[in-house]
Design a protein around this motif. Sequence first.
Motif, PDB file in Angstrom:
ATOM      1  N   MET A   1       0.540  -1.220  -0.247  1.00 25.18           N
ATOM      2  CA  MET A   1       0.072  -0.138  -0.067  1.00 25.18           C
ATOM      3  C   MET A   1       0.885   1.260  -0.143  1.00 25.18           C
ATOM      4  O   MET A   1       0.552   2.132  -0.802  1.00 25.18           O
ATOM      5  CB  MET A   1      -0.827   0.033   1.146  1.00 25.18           C
ATOM      6  N   ALA A   2       1.826   1.288   0.917  1.00 23.03           N
ATOM      7  CA  ALA A   2       2.788   2.606   0.925  1.00 23.03           C
ATOM      8  C   ALA A   2       3.356   2.871  -0.216  1.00 23.03           C
ATOM      9  O   ALA A   2       3.435   3.923  -0.979  1.00 23.03           O
ATOM     10  CB  ALA A   2       3.617   2.455   2.200  1.00 23.03           C
TER      11      ALA A   2
ATOM     12  N   VAL B   1       0.758   4.116  -2.959  1.00 21.12           N
ATOM     13  CA  VAL B   1       0.413   5.503  -2.667  1.00 21.12           C
ATOM     14  C   VAL B   1       1.278   6.400  -2.912  1.00 21.12           C
ATOM     15  O   VAL B   1       1.154   7.597  -3.513  1.00 21.12           O
ATOM     16  CB  VAL B   1      -0.153   5.529  -0.893  1.00 21.12           C
ATOM     17  N   ASN B   2       2.781   6.325  -2.280  1.00 22.75           N
ATOM     18  CA  ASN B   2       3.615   7.077  -2.822  1.00 22.75           C
ATOM     19  C   ASN B   2       3.944   7.292  -4.120  1.00 22.75           C
ATOM     20  O   ASN B   2       4.127   8.397  -4.936  1.00 22.75           O
ATOM     21  CB  ASN B   2       4.915   6.609  -2.084  1.00 22.75           C
TER      22      ASN B   2
ATOM     23  N   LYS C   1       1.261   9.427  -5.682  1.00 20.62           N
ATOM     24  CA  LYS C   1       1.410  10.951  -5.478  1.00 20.62           C
ATOM     25  C   LYS C   1       2.806  11.508  -6.244  1.00 20.62           C
ATOM     26  O   LYS C   1       2.441  12.598  -6.697  1.00 20.62           O
ATOM     27  CB  LYS C   1       1.961  10.857  -3.941  1.00 20.62           C
TER      28      LYS C   1
ATOM     29  N   VAL D   1      -6.809   2.516  -4.088  1.00 22.66           N
ATOM     30  CA  VAL D   1      -5.655   1.945  -4.066  1.00 22.66           C
ATOM     31  C   VAL D   1      -5.911   0.262  -3.166  1.00 22.66           C
ATOM     32  O   VAL D   1      -5.934   0.470  -2.054  1.00 22.66           O
ATOM     33  CB  VAL D   1      -4.457   2.536  -3.469  1.00 22.66           C
TER      34      VAL D   1
ATOM     35  N   ASP E   1      -5.856  10.643  -1.812  1.00 23.73           N
ATOM     36  CA  ASP E   1      -4.778   9.767  -2.228  1.00 23.73           C
ATOM     37  C   ASP E   1      -4.921   8.339  -1.923  1.00 23.73           C
ATOM     38  O   ASP E   1      -4.361   7.351  -2.669  1.00 23.73           O
ATOM     39  CB  ASP E   1      -3.359  10.225  -1.740  1.00 23.73           C
TER      40      ASP E   1
ATOM     41  N   LEU F   1      -0.110   0.230   7.149  1.00 23.05           N
ATOM     42  CA  LEU F   1      -0.496   0.106   5.803  1.00 23.05           C
ATOM     43  C   LEU F   1       0.314   1.446   4.892  1.00 23.05           C
ATOM     44  O   LEU F   1       0.870   1.185   3.993  1.00 23.05           O
ATOM     45  CB  LEU F   1      -1.876   0.247   5.315  1.00 23.05           C
ATOM     46  N   LEU F   2       0.479   2.373   5.522  1.00 25.32           N
ATOM     47  CA  LEU F   2       1.249   3.644   5.130  1.00 25.32           C
ATOM     48  C   LEU F   2       2.590   3.609   5.447  1.00 25.32           C
ATOM     49  O   LEU F   2       3.457   4.388   4.882  1.00 25.32           O
ATOM     50  CB  LEU F   2       0.520   5.011   5.508  1.00 25.32           C
TER      51      LEU F   2
END
Lengths: 253, 253
Positions: A136-137, A140-141, A144, A153, B151, B175-176
């Motif tokens: 996930m990270a 997401v990154n 972005k 996501v 996001d 998760l992030l």
Amino acid sequence: MSLTPPQLADIRCLAFDVFGTVVDWRSSVIREGESLGQARGLEVDWAAFADAWRAGYVPSMSRVRQGRLSWTSLDQLHRMTLDRILEDFGITGLSEADKANFNRVWHRLKPWPDAVGGMHRLRERFTLTTLSNGNMALLVNMAKQAGLPWDCVLSAELARHYKRDPEVYRMATRLLDLSPQQIMMVSAHQDDLNAAKDEGLRTVFVMRPLEFGPEARPDLTIDPSFDYVANDFHDLADQLLSRSEARQSLALS
Amino acid sequence: MSLTPPQLADIRCLAFDVFGTVVDWRSSVIREGESLGQARGLEVDWAAFADAWRAGYVPSMSRVRQGRLSWTSLDQLHRMTLDRILEDFGITGLSEADKANFNRVWHRLKPWPDAVGGMHRLRERFTLTTLSNGNMALLVNMAKQAGLPWDCVLSAELARHYKRDPEVYRMATRLLDLSPQQIMMVSAHQDDLNAAKDEGLRTVFVMRPLEFGPEARPDLTIDPSFDYVANDFHDLADQLLSRSEARQSLALS
């Protein structure tokens, strides 16, 4: 190939494979490798390095899929492979911070030239989600940094199973509360599409002949059972949107 | 109140409560109730109906949180409450399709007037995620309809725990791949912020005095330990962005 109008009207969501389908991992890894090499005075064939790193991808996930390794995120798998190939390539003298930062190159991969514009067009009509082995990270990154306009996501991490395990595709239908026929998988990888099809999802094969570099000769023989075949995301938008939608979406992209 | 500059520079992600903080559930439910009532010839006090529906929210989640009910999505909890209050209000004659559609009003809630513009400004600097008890499908559909520029969409459903259980906040940091101090919870509900703070997250209290309607007299006594207090999302952007960022972000919003 290509759905009947009522079947197409049923599609609510496009679920995208990411590495190779949306982003060009190979050029991105080579480019950052070259910068790192210049900064640290390393002489390395970064194309060969990128290919070796990617070659560790499927075997490392297989260890998780077969239960020989407990759930491990793709960031961690990438790091395990990185540590091994740094040794294989005889690269020494990188600090822990160098390695941690280089491992995150997978968060900074650049999209194929058509990807962002095509996604903006498709997003006018469909919900766009990732359905990727990236954690996930990472996803997401990446979104972005690259400006990828996802509505959602979704990662294999949420199922704690890697594609092509069926649990990943089922997780998407469950979390989006859709039937499998309402989701269409978009991927440059035929085995991914076949696994999605086995779970009842619709399928789009996107041709990315340069994924493995200009020298590679990927097998582009196409399974005739895929619902659509597209040259890129704009071609896909042209095929999926009606003529008036396609005109509008082009003005927006 | 308000973080020191190095603490603020650490913040990577704003995690938003949704119902009441981003969207105005009460007006939205009243409006759709009135339309349904006109279409079906019903005489109902829709403001009282909306309040009764919402009043079922915490008790229904409590049954899940206390283990008296196995994991049940918010869509399903909303439906269980709806069936009960339709009876309480003596409303009969709705078809199954009417009820299923009305239950999805929670997917179509309208944002507070400042929400979308403020989020666009905040998104220039921070990763914006939901951290809501709404299920994933609800949150994704709402974002699509309301144009909320997330996001990332994270739901209590992914933790199979409802807020204020600590598992929900921990799920977001996991998760992030962030530390708790890199995430700031944005909520109009002080108990939500206190639970987030207990897990080490930073906190923003957003005042939404109209959440429960113009007649309600919510307690707006503010716990002095929150990191920020904001009147709305533009005020929050003004506080969190530097002066030059704030000017740029206003031009973009």
